[in-house]
Design a protein around this motif. Structure first.
Motif, PDB file in Angstrom:
ATOM      1  N   PHE A 160      39.910  45.378  17.285  1.00 26.81           N
ATOM      2  CA  PHE A 160      40.864  44.481  17.922  1.00 26.81           C
ATOM      3  C   PHE A 160      40.251  43.952  19.210  1.00 26.81           C
ATOM      4  O   PHE A 160      39.249  44.484  19.713  1.00 26.81           O
ATOM      5  CB  PHE A 160      42.195  45.187  18.208  1.00 26.81           C
ATOM      6  N   THR A 161      40.848  42.902  19.728  1.00 26.28           N
ATOM      7  CA  THR A 161      40.370  42.302  20.967  1.00 26.28           C
ATOM      8  C   THR A 161      41.420  42.478  22.063  1.00 26.28           C
ATOM      9  O   THR A 161      42.573  42.818  21.802  1.00 26.28           O
ATOM     10  CB  THR A 161      40.085  40.806  20.789  1.00 26.28           C
ATOM     11  N   LEU A 162      41.010  42.228  23.294  1.00 29.18           N
ATOM     12  CA  LEU A 162      41.906  42.255  24.445  1.00 29.18           C
ATOM     13  C   LEU A 162      41.965  40.858  25.048  1.00 29.18           C
ATOM     14  O   LEU A 162      41.032  40.062  24.893  1.00 29.18           O
ATOM     15  CB  LEU A 162      41.382  43.222  25.510  1.00 29.18           C
ATOM     16  N   ASN A 163      43.046  40.576  25.740  1.00 25.67           N
ATOM     17  CA  ASN A 163      43.144  39.308  26.452  1.00 25.67           C
ATOM     18  C   ASN A 163      43.156  39.597  27.948  1.00 25.67           C
ATOM     19  O   ASN A 163      44.110  40.182  28.469  1.00 25.67           O
ATOM     20  CB  ASN A 163      44.412  38.553  26.064  1.00 25.67           C
ATOM     21  N   ALA A 164      42.092  39.234  28.617  1.00 24.84           N
ATOM     22  CA  ALA A 164      41.985  39.445  30.061  1.00 24.84           C
ATOM     23  C   ALA A 164      42.479  38.199  30.776  1.00 24.84           C
ATOM     24  O   ALA A 164      41.868  37.130  30.678  1.00 24.84           O
ATOM     25  CB  ALA A 164      40.542  39.751  30.450  1.00 24.84           C
ATOM     26  N   ALA A 165      43.585  38.342  31.486  1.00 26.39           N
ATOM     27  CA  ALA A 165      44.184  37.182  32.148  1.00 26.39           C
ATOM     28  C   ALA A 165      43.461  36.804  33.435  1.00 26.39           C
ATOM     29  O   ALA A 165      43.599  35.676  33.917  1.00 26.39           O
ATOM     30  CB  ALA A 165      45.656  37.470  32.450  1.00 26.39           C
ATOM     31  N   HIS A 166      42.684  37.736  33.990  1.00 20.66           N
ATOM     32  CA  HIS A 166      42.066  37.498  35.290  1.00 20.66           C
ATOM     33  C   HIS A 166      40.547  37.415  35.164  1.00 20.66           C
ATOM     34  O   HIS A 166      39.930  38.047  34.306  1.00 20.66           O
ATOM     35  CB  HIS A 166      42.429  38.617  36.260  1.00 20.66           C
ATOM     36  N   GLY A 167      39.957  36.637  36.066  1.00 20.81           N
ATOM     37  CA  GLY A 167      38.515  36.495  36.134  1.00 20.81           C
ATOM     38  C   GLY A 167      37.915  37.306  37.258  1.00 20.81           C
ATOM     39  O   GLY A 167      38.596  38.114  37.904  1.00 20.81           O
ATOM     40  N   PRO A 168      36.634  37.092  37.560  1.00 23.23           N
ATOM     41  CA  PRO A 168      35.926  37.923  38.541  1.00 23.23           C
ATOM     42  C   PRO A 168      36.398  37.765  39.973  1.00 23.23           C
ATOM     43  O   PRO A 168      36.049  38.582  40.832  1.00 23.23           O
ATOM     44  CB  PRO A 168      34.469  37.484  38.377  1.00 23.23           C
ATOM     45  N   ASP A 169      37.214  36.739  40.266  1.00 19.21           N
ATOM     46  CA  ASP A 169      37.733  36.604  41.628  1.00 19.21           C
ATOM     47  C   ASP A 169      38.501  37.844  42.059  1.00 19.21           C
ATOM     48  O   ASP A 169      38.556  38.176  43.252  1.00 19.21           O
ATOM     49  CB  ASP A 169      38.658  35.380  41.713  1.00 19.21           C
ATOM     50  N   VAL A 170      39.106  38.535  41.082  1.00 18.54           N
ATOM     51  CA  VAL A 170      39.883  39.740  41.382  1.00 18.54           C
ATOM     52  C   VAL A 170      39.025  40.791  42.080  1.00 18.54           C
ATOM     53  O   VAL A 170      39.511  41.546  42.924  1.00 18.54           O
ATOM     54  CB  VAL A 170      40.493  40.302  40.079  1.00 18.54           C
ATOM     55  N   LEU A 171      37.729  40.838  41.731  1.00 20.39           N
ATOM     56  CA  LEU A 171      36.851  41.853  42.318  1.00 20.39           C
ATOM     57  C   LEU A 171      36.776  41.713  43.832  1.00 20.39           C
ATOM     58  O   LEU A 171      36.619  42.705  44.549  1.00 20.39           O
ATOM     59  CB  LEU A 171      35.451  41.756  41.707  1.00 20.39           C
ATOM     60  N   GLY A 172      36.869  40.492  44.327  1.00 17.90           N
ATOM     61  CA  GLY A 172      36.805  40.267  45.765  1.00 17.90           C
ATOM     62  C   GLY A 172      38.060  40.674  46.497  1.00 17.90           C
ATOM     63  O   GLY A 172      38.068  40.715  47.742  1.00 17.90           O
ATOM     64  N   GLU A 173      39.138  40.976  45.767  1.00 15.62           N
ATOM     65  CA  GLU A 173      40.409  41.365  46.381  1.00 15.62           C
ATOM     66  C   GLU A 173      40.698  42.849  46.174  1.00 15.62           C
ATOM     67  O   GLU A 173      41.771  43.332  46.542  1.00 15.62           O
ATOM     68  CB  GLU A 173      41.544  40.537  45.773  1.00 15.62           C
TER      69      GLU A 173
END
Length: 349
Positions: free
Chosen positions: A62-75
């Motif tokens: 199965f696959t996952l759906n990631a709603a967020h991109g790498p910008d989250v890492l900076g927060e």
């Protein structure tokens, strides 16, 4: 991309890559999600992100759906990198793929960064493990050592803690690492509550050996479990190997060998570990004077307790109590007593 609106709590970002192991992603969400203050307020917010928002393949069907991109890492206040069977950062040149390198460049200085299993290859490729002690799954340890000779690879431990950079062995060791971070942030009582809620052992020391395959034991071999249970009821008194072995009707030599096979530590190392945990609990949950804590935990004297706590955690009993019983902002973790490496107990391998 969905906007990430954080709540002011400690933010944990999990970087998922194609081939991610779903169990490792679930571990992080489940454990940190259940960490709550005394009044029931969540202590963390956890968000998953991908190098590119959208569908992420797993190593399952199965696959996952990631709603967020790498910008989250900076927060994020903590970034966790689980293993991936497709993108483990362990190419022949040992370098990070450009998208992963760009994502890591967003992480703020001082952010706590941790890996689960072969996620350590990503941290190593980013240069975060150079000159540090680190671990990964025992099957991949030699590959990590060859690919990144500047890393002090220890394949015989469950996890390592170097303050702002942590690594763990295989999937189950990720549970130990997450509980260790919760314990370091908020104390043993909250970590134990999380463990109880998720029905996992509350504490396995980072120095405990990984479960590397060994020859199949003899059938109907006796366990040392009864002796361990008995010892936990009598930690406040001196305990000898003869007494422990007697609980299992074994010779000292046989008991010591089987104990090591089952636990990964010698009986003496295990007893010290349990006494440290008892002392931590008493320092956090009671107002007993330090000498009484030392006696109840089986260290005998305050000086002995001080020595063992300093060796294991890098802090004195009074500093530990101040950290975990003093005033705290319920929206974030207490300051950690010190950045420390969770070392293998001397003589454990």
């Amino acid at each position: 991309m969905v906007a990430f609106v954080h709540t002011g709590r400690h933010r944990v970002a999990v970087l998922v890559r194609h081939g991610v192991l779903p169990m490792e992603l679930g571990i992080v969400h489940q454990l940190f999600k259940h960490a709550e203050s005394a009044d029931g307020e969540p202590l963390y917010e956890v968000v998953s992100c991908a190098l590119v928002p959208g569908e992420v393949r797993t190593d399952a069907d199965f696959t996952l759906n990631a709603a967020h991109g790498p910008d989250v890492l900076g927060e994020a206040d903590t970034v966790i990198v689980p293993a991936s069977h497709e993108e483990d950062g362990s190419g022949s040149d040992g370098r990070l793929p450009a998208p992963t390198a760009d994502a890591f460049a967003r992480i703020r200085p001082g952010t706590r960064i941790a890996s689960i299993c072969t996620g350590a290859f990503v941290l190593a490729a980013a240069g975060l493990l150079d000159g540090r002690r680190a671990t990964t799954h025992w099957k991949s340890a030699e590959h990590l050592r060859r690919l990144h000779p500047a890393v002090d690879v220890d394949p015989d431990v469950l996890y390592t803690d170097d303050g702002d950079v942590l690594t763990s062995a295989g999937e189950a060791a990720g549970i130990d690492l997450c509980l260790h971070m919760i314990r370091s942030d908020h104390g043993a009582a909250i970590a134990n509550a999380v463990a109880r809620r998720t029905v996992v052992p509350p504490h396995r020391d980072g120095g405990q050996a990984q479960f590397i395959p060994r020859p199949v034991p003899e059938p109907r071999i006796s366990s040392t479990g009864a002796a361990r249970a008995w010892a936990l009821l009598h930690l406040d008194r001196p305990l000898t190997l003869r007494e422990l072995a007697g609980q299992e009707s074994m010779s000292i030599r046989t008991f010591s060998r089987r104990f090591r096979e089952e636990v990964g530590l010698t009986p003496v190392q295990w007893l010290t570990q349990q006494r440290i945990e008892r002392a931590r609990q008493l320092l956090e949950e009671t107002d007993l004077p330090v000498d009484r804590v030392a006696a109840d935990a089986g260290f005998g004297t305050a000086a002995s307790l001080r020595q063992h706590l300093q060796s294991a955690l890098g802090v004195s009993p009074s500093a530990y109590r101040s950290t975990f019983r003093g005033p705290t902002d319920a929206t974030g973790p207490r300051s950690r007593p010190s950045g420390r490496d969770v070392r293998r107990t001397p003589g454990s391998g």
